[in-house]
Write an enzyme that holds these catalytic residues in place. Sequence first.
Site, mmCIF file in Angstrom:
data_model
loop_
_atom_site.group_PDB
_atom_site.id
_atom_site.type_symbol
_atom_site.label_atom_id
_atom_site.label_comp_id
_atom_site.label_asym_id
_atom_site.label_seq_id
_atom_site.Cartn_x
_atom_site.Cartn_y
_atom_site.Cartn_z
ATOM 1 N N MET A 32 0.840 -1.207 0.000
ATOM 2 C CA MET A 32 0.000 0.000 0.000
ATOM 3 C C MET A 32 0.872 1.253 0.000
ATOM 4 S SD MET A 32 -3.394 -0.940 2.161
ATOM 5 C CE MET A 32 -2.716 -0.675 3.774
ATOM 6 N N ALA A 34 3.932 4.009 1.050
ATOM 7 C CA ALA A 34 4.601 4.509 2.263
ATOM 8 C C ALA A 34 5.698 3.516 2.632
ATOM 9 C CB ALA A 34 3.602 4.726 3.407
ATOM 10 N N GLY A 38 11.160 -2.771 5.441
ATOM 11 C CA GLY A 38 10.456 -4.060 5.454
ATOM 12 C C GLY A 38 9.953 -4.406 4.063
ATOM 13 N N HIS A 39 9.342 -3.424 3.401
ATOM 14 C CA HIS A 39 8.898 -3.641 2.019
ATOM 15 C C HIS A 39 10.093 -3.963 1.110
ATOM 16 C CE1 HIS A 39 5.587 -0.742 3.358
ATOM 17 N NE2 HIS A 39 4.895 -1.810 2.982
ATOM 18 N N GLN A 63 -10.588 -2.706 1.880
ATOM 19 C CA GLN A 63 -10.115 -3.434 3.057
ATOM 20 C C GLN A 63 -10.091 -2.563 4.310
ATOM 21 O OE1 GLN A 63 -6.243 -4.186 1.057
ATOM 22 N NE2 GLN A 63 -5.340 -3.891 3.074
ATOM 23 N N GLY A 150 4.617 -10.442 3.593
ATOM 24 C CA GLY A 150 5.351 -10.464 4.856
ATOM 25 C C GLY A 150 4.617 -11.228 5.944
ATOM 26 N N ARG A 190 2.390 2.441 9.403
ATOM 27 C CA ARG A 190 1.594 3.128 10.431
ATOM 28 C C ARG A 190 2.457 3.631 11.583
ATOM 29 N NH1 ARG A 190 -2.551 -0.776 8.622
ATOM 30 N NH2 ARG A 190 -4.360 0.417 7.898
HETATM 31 P P1 AMP Z 1 1.449 -2.958 3.465
HETATM 32 O O1 AMP Z 1 2.019 -1.916 2.579
HETATM 33 O O2 AMP Z 1 1.442 -2.617 4.905
HETATM 34 O O3 AMP Z 1 0.139 -3.500 2.965
HETATM 35 O O4 AMP Z 1 2.455 -4.182 3.369
HETATM 36 C C1 AMP Z 1 2.814 -4.726 2.122
HETATM 37 C C2 AMP Z 1 3.559 -6.021 2.353
HETATM 38 O O5 AMP Z 1 4.737 -5.758 3.096
HETATM 39 C C3 AMP Z 1 2.748 -7.056 3.136
HETATM 40 O O6 AMP Z 1 2.995 -8.353 2.602
HETATM 41 C C4 AMP Z 1 3.310 -6.915 4.524
HETATM 42 O O7 AMP Z 1 3.190 -8.095 5.291
HETATM 43 C C5 AMP Z 1 4.757 -6.609 4.220
HETATM 44 N N1 AMP Z 1 5.397 -5.942 5.339
HETATM 45 C C6 AMP Z 1 4.978 -4.821 5.987
HETATM 46 N N2 AMP Z 1 5.802 -4.538 7.023
HETATM 47 C C7 AMP Z 1 6.761 -5.511 7.041
HETATM 48 C C8 AMP Z 1 7.883 -5.783 7.875
HETATM 49 N N3 AMP Z 1 8.191 -5.022 8.920
HETATM 50 N N4 AMP Z 1 8.637 -6.870 7.590
HETATM 51 C C9 AMP Z 1 8.321 -7.667 6.538
HETATM 52 N N5 AMP Z 1 7.272 -7.468 5.719
HETATM 53 C C10 AMP Z 1 6.501 -6.411 5.969
#
Ligand code: AMP
Length: 289
Positions: A32, A34, A38-39, A63, A150, A190
């Site tokens: 999403m 930002a 981790g991404h 969602q 993740g 977040r």
């Molecule tokens: P989001 O942008 O929050 O929807 O996350 C996109 C992807 O990145 C999802 O598969 C999350 O599980 C993964 N993700 C977010 N934060 C982390 C993190 N700290 N470590 C590993 N993967 C992450």
Amino acid sequence: MSLTTVHTVADLRATVADWRAQGLRVALVPTMGALHDGHISLTHLAREHADRVIVSIFVNPTQFGPNEDFGAYPRTLPDDQKLLDAAGVELCFAPSVEEMYPDGFATKVSVDGAMTNVLCGASRPGHFDGVAQIVTKLLLQSLPDCAIFGQKDYQQLMVIRRFAADLNIPVDIIGAKILREEDGLAMSSRNRYLLPEERAVAPTLNRVLADITAQAAKGAALAPLLAKGREDILAAGFAPIDYLEVRDAETLELVNDTVKKPARIFVAARLGKARLIDNHAIIPGGSAA
Ligand code: AMP
């Protein structure tokens, strides 16, 4: 090869078709935006499995619940593009809401059963229907060889594995380990919502999970550990706690007594404007992971 950004499904498909014609393997990393490290760690894992990496950036309205942070969710496309370029990602897919949900859109994807009624499914009604809907679309739009998700969102990963198998979507679903800040806080878009004093206490979540994991892996009774963990989380200033639970790592069934099979401890709690989630693996008799 520098980053290209496309905004339409037609352009995404044309690029992937070109790669396919060259016999290249393709990986998708849905996000999403930002973006944080981790991404980026997901894009590195994607690179181990594919010749070309696509990162989708889409804040999916379906969602989010009516009182959640869809409007406030950070949207930082230019910064995200710089990070993706530096990480060597070839393609960014950043569609509009209208591109994903044009007039007349009427199809839902819903995973029923024990996996979606618990944890975030209980505290965020409809959330996993929205996730299943958008991830199904992204997988079918790009038809990659593999897609990376993740373990930070462990329940989401399990739900995605479920519907990808049930719907025979021919994509390998690969889980990636959680990346943390130096003080243990799980990286999250977040975390930007946290005020400095909240950011200082936020690592409590990881610390409580690590303490419980170490005891539970040795066979300690869960109830007193969870009660103490709740006290510590509340004392740090989190409120409310949506859940602090131990569940089977495969089925997500509640574990009440002691951990005898691979399990996972899950937490979701609010700190100021942020709702933070985290989880740890509990391997009975083994070391924490
Ligand atoms: P989001 O942008 O929050 O929807 O996350 C996109 C992807 O990145 C999802 O598969 C999350 O599980 C993964 N993700 C977010 N934060 C982390 C993190 N700290 N470590 C590993 N993967 C992450």
